[in-house]
Design a protein around this motif. Structure first.
Motif, PDB file in Angstrom:
ATOM      1  N   ILE A 150       0.852  -1.191   0.000  1.00 55.02           N
ATOM      2  CA  ILE A 150       0.000   0.000   0.000  1.00 55.02           C
ATOM      3  C   ILE A 150       0.887   1.240   0.000  1.00 55.02           C
ATOM      4  O   ILE A 150       1.855   1.337   0.764  1.00 55.02           O
ATOM      5  N   TYR A 151       0.541   2.190  -0.858  1.00 57.00           N
ATOM      6  CA  TYR A 151       1.271   3.454  -0.945  1.00 57.00           C
ATOM      7  C   TYR A 151       0.325   4.627  -0.710  1.00 57.00           C
ATOM      8  O   TYR A 151      -0.840   4.587  -1.119  1.00 57.00           O
ATOM      9  N   LEU A 152       0.835   5.673  -0.103  1.00 56.64           N
ATOM     10  CA  LEU A 152       0.166   6.975  -0.092  1.00 56.64           C
ATOM     11  C   LEU A 152       0.445   7.609  -1.441  1.00 56.64           C
ATOM     12  O   LEU A 152       1.600   7.659  -1.881  1.00 56.64           O
ATOM     13  N   ILE A 153      -0.597   8.074  -2.127  1.00 59.10           N
ATOM     14  CA  ILE A 153      -0.418   8.636  -3.467  1.00 59.10           C
ATOM     15  C   ILE A 153      -0.980  10.054  -3.515  1.00 59.10           C
ATOM     16  O   ILE A 153      -1.482  10.584  -2.527  1.00 59.10           O
ATOM     17  N   ASP A 154      -0.871  10.670  -4.684  1.00 55.99           N
ATOM     18  CA  ASP A 154      -1.431  11.985  -4.936  1.00 55.99           C
ATOM     19  C   ASP A 154      -0.713  13.042  -4.094  1.00 55.99           C
ATOM     20  O   ASP A 154       0.385  12.834  -3.605  1.00 55.99           O
ATOM     21  N   GLU A 155      -1.354  14.183  -3.893  1.00 56.06           N
ATOM     22  CA  GLU A 155      -0.739  15.255  -3.113  1.00 56.06           C
ATOM     23  C   GLU A 155      -1.173  15.140  -1.648  1.00 56.06           C
ATOM     24  O   GLU A 155      -2.214  14.558  -1.342  1.00 56.06           O
TER      25      GLU A 155
END
Length: 315
Positions: free
Chosen positions: A209-214
């Motif tokens: 799982i990754y944190l994405i976007d801004e």
């Protein structure tokens, strides 16, 4: 009037796909992607007709700062910032929900509360709250992620019932979101700000799982100035805030809320310049750094050159 990046239309060697969002142009390279933060601006899920100089650079650089500052909490997608308006990193399959975390009763939550609703996205809210009051503890009010049209409120129970996200993964997303909000709150406090609410998006590549976007930008978050907050609340005054809300308020005052039949008001040079200056002010207040305007002469060629140069380093 400064030049603004309205759109890009590149075709890179090794490019596998392209997607244009409301404000970003996304170039895919297999399991990697480059995101160009354009100067387009949206409100009420509508892309406004004029772009805002330096807006993309502001958001790109704030996001990269906060992604770096939170990578000990959750892995994130960002690998490089090859240009002031470009981020490059891991391509993920996006979870179809946005994790909205609220520490205060503001914006959409306040509008729902004012209409008499006391349960928001399955979360019970206490009686007797005023606009911008601090909530007893931060809450998560998820929305479905719409690629067109409006995001819709949804409850945790409904997400699990519909199988939108598996329970084990959703619990992890909740934990990440609350930990990120806590870190964002601490960082805001250091700048004399209150992180009111924000949204996080997550994705997956393989089993990771990754944190994405801004993250924690004024487009995805709302900030109040801490100094005088309580005094303004006690007097029933509006809070002094840093967010894109000033754009929404300008639109509302000029008769536009994204509803059918409504026209976007004319964006004069003065309006565009004013919004640009506010974004730069937001950058400096949120980061504590002086904003360095990038050279906008032949900016499209600059972006193309910088992305190409970064792709060469990966060969």
């Amino acid at each position: 009037m400064a030049v603004a990046i309205k759109e890009t239309n590149f075709n890179f060697e090794g490019q596998t796909d392209f997607y244009r969002g409301k404000v970003r142009d996304v170039y895919y390279f297999g399991k990697k992607l480059a995101i160009v933060a354009s100067d387009r601006i949206s409100a009420f899920d509508v892309i406004l007709p004029e772009a805002i100089p330096y807006k993309g650079q502001v958001l790109n650089q704030i996001a990269s700062k906060f992604l770096e500052a939170t990578q000990d909490i959750v892995p994130n997608w960002l690998e490089a910032v090859p240009d002031p308006s470009v981020s490059f990193g891991v391509g993920c399959k996006t979870y179809p929900v946005e994790m909205v975390v609220r520490g205060y009763l503001a914006g959409h939550a306040w509008r729902e509360y004012r209409e008499g609703k006391r349960i928001l996205c399955g979360v019970a809210l206490p009686e007797g709250l005023k606009e911008n009051d601090r909530l007893p503890h931060p809450i998560i009010t998820p929305t479905t992620k719409a690629y067109e049209g409006h995001d819709e409120d949804i409850s945790r129970e409904e997400i699990l019932k519909q199988g939108i996200v598996a329970e084990e993964e959703y619990v992890q997303l909740e934990q990440y979101a609350l930990a990120l909000f806590e870190r964002g709150t601490e960082m805001a406090k250091e700048r004399g700000l209150i992180l009111v609410d924000t949204k996080y998006e997550f994705g997956k590549q393989g089993e990771k799982i990754y944190l994405i976007d801004e993250v924690h930008t004024p487009d995805s978050s709302r900030y109040f100035y801490a100094e005088g907050y309580q005094e303004r609340q006690d007097k029933g005054e509006k809070q002094k805030q840093l967010s894109k809300e000033f754009v929404r308020q300008w639109l509302i005052e000029n008769g536009f809320q994204g509803k059918e039949g409504q026209q976007v008001p004319a964006m004069t040079e003065e309006v565009i310049q004013g919004i640009s200056e506010r974004y730069i002010e937001l950058f400096e207040q949120v980061t504590g750094e002086k904003f360095q305007k990038s050279d906008m002469n032949d900016v499209i060629a600059r972006i193309e050159k910088n992305i190409s140069a970064h792709l060469e380093t990966l060969k």
